[in-house]
Scaffold this motif. Structure first.
Motif, mmCIF file in Angstrom:
data_model
loop_
_atom_site.group_PDB
_atom_site.id
_atom_site.type_symbol
_atom_site.label_atom_id
_atom_site.label_comp_id
_atom_site.label_asym_id
_atom_site.label_seq_id
_atom_site.Cartn_x
_atom_site.Cartn_y
_atom_site.Cartn_z
ATOM 1 N N ASP A 100 0.837 -1.211 0.000
ATOM 2 C CA ASP A 100 0.000 0.000 0.000
ATOM 3 C C ASP A 100 0.869 1.257 0.000
ATOM 4 O O ASP A 100 0.540 2.246 -0.677
ATOM 5 N N ASP A 101 1.958 1.227 0.766
ATOM 6 C CA ASP A 101 2.857 2.385 0.780
ATOM 7 C C ASP A 101 3.497 2.608 -0.589
ATOM 8 O O ASP A 101 3.702 3.753 -1.007
ATOM 9 N N ILE A 102 3.836 1.520 -1.275
ATOM 10 C CA ILE A 102 4.427 1.637 -2.603
ATOM 11 C C ILE A 102 3.443 2.304 -3.569
ATOM 12 O O ILE A 102 3.800 3.233 -4.310
ATOM 13 N N VAL A 103 2.189 1.854 -3.561
ATOM 14 C CA VAL A 103 1.183 2.427 -4.467
ATOM 15 C C VAL A 103 1.003 3.914 -4.200
ATOM 16 O O VAL A 103 1.043 4.752 -5.120
ATOM 17 N N GLU A 104 0.823 4.277 -2.938
ATOM 18 C CA GLU A 104 0.617 5.688 -2.604
ATOM 19 C C GLU A 104 1.896 6.493 -2.807
ATOM 20 O O GLU A 104 1.863 7.626 -3.288
ATOM 21 N N GLY A 105 3.043 5.904 -2.455
ATOM 22 C CA GLY A 105 4.314 6.622 -2.564
ATOM 23 C C GLY A 105 4.680 6.947 -3.997
ATOM 24 O O GLY A 105 5.155 8.054 -4.293
ATOM 25 N N ILE A 106 4.479 5.999 -4.913
ATOM 26 C CA ILE A 106 4.793 6.267 -6.320
ATOM 27 C C ILE A 106 3.824 7.296 -6.895
ATOM 28 O O ILE A 106 4.208 8.143 -7.718
ATOM 29 N N ALA A 107 2.571 7.274 -6.459
ATOM 30 C CA ALA A 107 1.615 8.286 -6.917
ATOM 31 C C ALA A 107 2.067 9.685 -6.469
ATOM 32 O O ALA A 107 2.001 10.653 -7.239
ATOM 33 N N ARG A 108 2.535 9.802 -5.232
ATOM 34 C CA ARG A 108 3.042 11.094 -4.743
ATOM 35 C C ARG A 108 4.290 11.518 -5.522
ATOM 36 O O ARG A 108 4.439 12.688 -5.889
ATOM 37 N N LEU A 109 5.185 10.545 -5.747
ATOM 38 C CA LEU A 109 6.408 10.842 -6.490
ATOM 39 C C LEU A 109 6.083 11.324 -7.900
ATOM 40 O O LEU A 109 6.704 12.271 -8.407
#
Length: 413
Positions: free
Chosen positions: A392-401
């Protein structure tokens, strides 16, 4: 790196792709005691008396290490590296192994260490503490090429200098994530023998990566040109801080005595850390015994987890940067098959100021690739680590990036 830690602590709610730490979900406190007891049973089965077992845990122990035999057995089973236990030096993490190797090999003003660049800053930091600057050998987009090392060696010799060793992370390297091909490995070993240099092989990510791995340089080495630097921080237990150096090269010391390079490293270690914690060695020894030396078996679940994390990051990059947008934006990334890291090229300076904006305004942290270039470079690239985050952190983190990169791009929002 201190600045990176400061940013991470200043903005604790960020999603961080910066730390190359193993995932915490694989560790249980009770395992420590189980591993120590297993190692003590092993000593008892080997005929050790209660007094000898007590001394094994409470006393300093031999400088070269108490678990050399177990490490040599594991290297043979896991990596097809066949060396005698006396060629192994147990160190305080791989960082000490690097430091000892550099101190042994680079001792005169004309001596030179070459490093594949971008590279792990621990090796350049160790070199600077010892009073010299390493010579970078730039990687190409696809990774290391022997022709570039050959050119660098010729240039150093033309300056009247003596190349001694070349440091490289051949598998899923930190920071780029690139892996050296089998063909380049053979070429590198032939080049090292022809040019009379050693290769310092640092490869901590092999056994936590999915699928069949390319053979290590050391297992392919027929010239005794490779000093293999290892660590159990990624594969077994980071907090134990147990690493090792495999140095089976024959050398003659200043007094004219013949021996192994490992003996020279052991002498140096006796003046640096005296020995590696016997308690930490007992934990690692118990873990090796649990798997009959096959740490690859212990890491089956771990490597699957990290492989899935890497695939998730690549999938989210694809989703957030459709192929039609990449050229226009100037965004590119590589696709490692394992390890903890990958590199992303961006259309702006990925420096400390950009990192602060990313953390403060978009809630995502990464590492500037310029940190890993000894003499400049990587100003428009960043490193992503996939090891420490949930899906979940990867999905949200890449979206923020992605939102940050699009905003920073020329003409962006």
């Amino acid at each position: 790196m201190n600045f990176l830690n400061e940013v991470t602590h200043r903005y604790p709610e960020t999603i961080s792709f910066a730390p190359g730490r193993p995932y915490d979900g694989f560790f249980e406190v009770e395992q420590i005691f189980t591993h120590i007891r297993r190692y003590l049973r092993h000593l008892e089965e080997q005929g050790a008396s209660p007094a000898e077992i007590r001394d094994t845990l409470f006393q300093y122990g031999p400088t070269g290490g108490r678990i050399r035999e177990l490490i040599a057995d594991s290297l043979r089973k896991d990596e097809n590296i066949d060396v005698p236990p006396e060629a192994v030096v147990v160190t305080v993490g791989c960082q000490e192994a690097m430091f000892l190797a550099l101190r042994a090999l680079v001792s005169m003003p004309e001596d030179v260490l070459l490093v594949s660049s971008p590279c792990y800053p621990g090796i350049t930091g160790a070199a600077r503490i010892l009073g010299f600057e390493p010579t970078p050998v730039p990687e190409r987009a696809a990774g290391f090429h022997c022709a570039d090392l050959q050119t660098a060696l010729a240039a150093e010799r033309a300056r009247g200098r003596r190349p001694r060793a070349f440091y490289v992370v051949p598998d899923h390297s930190n920071p780029s994530g690139n892996t050296m091909s089998l063909e380049e490995r053979h070429s590198l070993l032939e080049l090292a023998d022809r040019e009379d240099i050693l290769v310092l092989e640092d490869s901590p990510y092999r056994l936590v990566s999915p699928g069949q791995q390319v053979p290590t340089l050391k297992s392919l080495d027929r010239y005794r040109r490779v000093v293999h630097l290892g660590s159990y921080s990624k594969t077994l237990f980071p907090g134990a801080r147990v690493g090792f150096a495999v140095a089976d090269q024959h050398v003659v010391d200043r007094e004219g005595n013949a021996g192994l390079l490992a003996d020279e490293l052991t002498k140096l270690k006796s003046m640096v850390t005296v020995n590696t914690s016997p308690l930490a060695q007992a934990v690692v020894g118990g873990m090796l015994l649990a798997a009959d030396g096959r740490t690859s078996d212990l890491n089956a679940e771990t490597s699957a987890h990290y492989g899935a994390a890497m695939k998730a990051v690549l999938k989210e990059l694809d989703a957030n940067f459709p192929e039609r947008d990449r050229a226009a934006l100037g965004v590119r990334w590589n696709e490692p098959g394992g390890g903890f890291f990958l590199g992303v090229d961006v259309p702006f300076r990925a420096d400390n100021a950009a990192l602060v904006r990313s953390a403060e305004e978009y809630g995502v942290v990464w590492t500037p690739m310029s940190y890993f270039h000894p003499q400049g470079g990587g100003e428009r690239s960043l490193r992503l680590s996939i090891s420490y985050l949930t899906h979940d952190d990867i999905v949200e983190g890449i979206a923020r990036l992605a939102r940050f990169i699009r905003a920073e791009a020329p003409g962006g929002d």
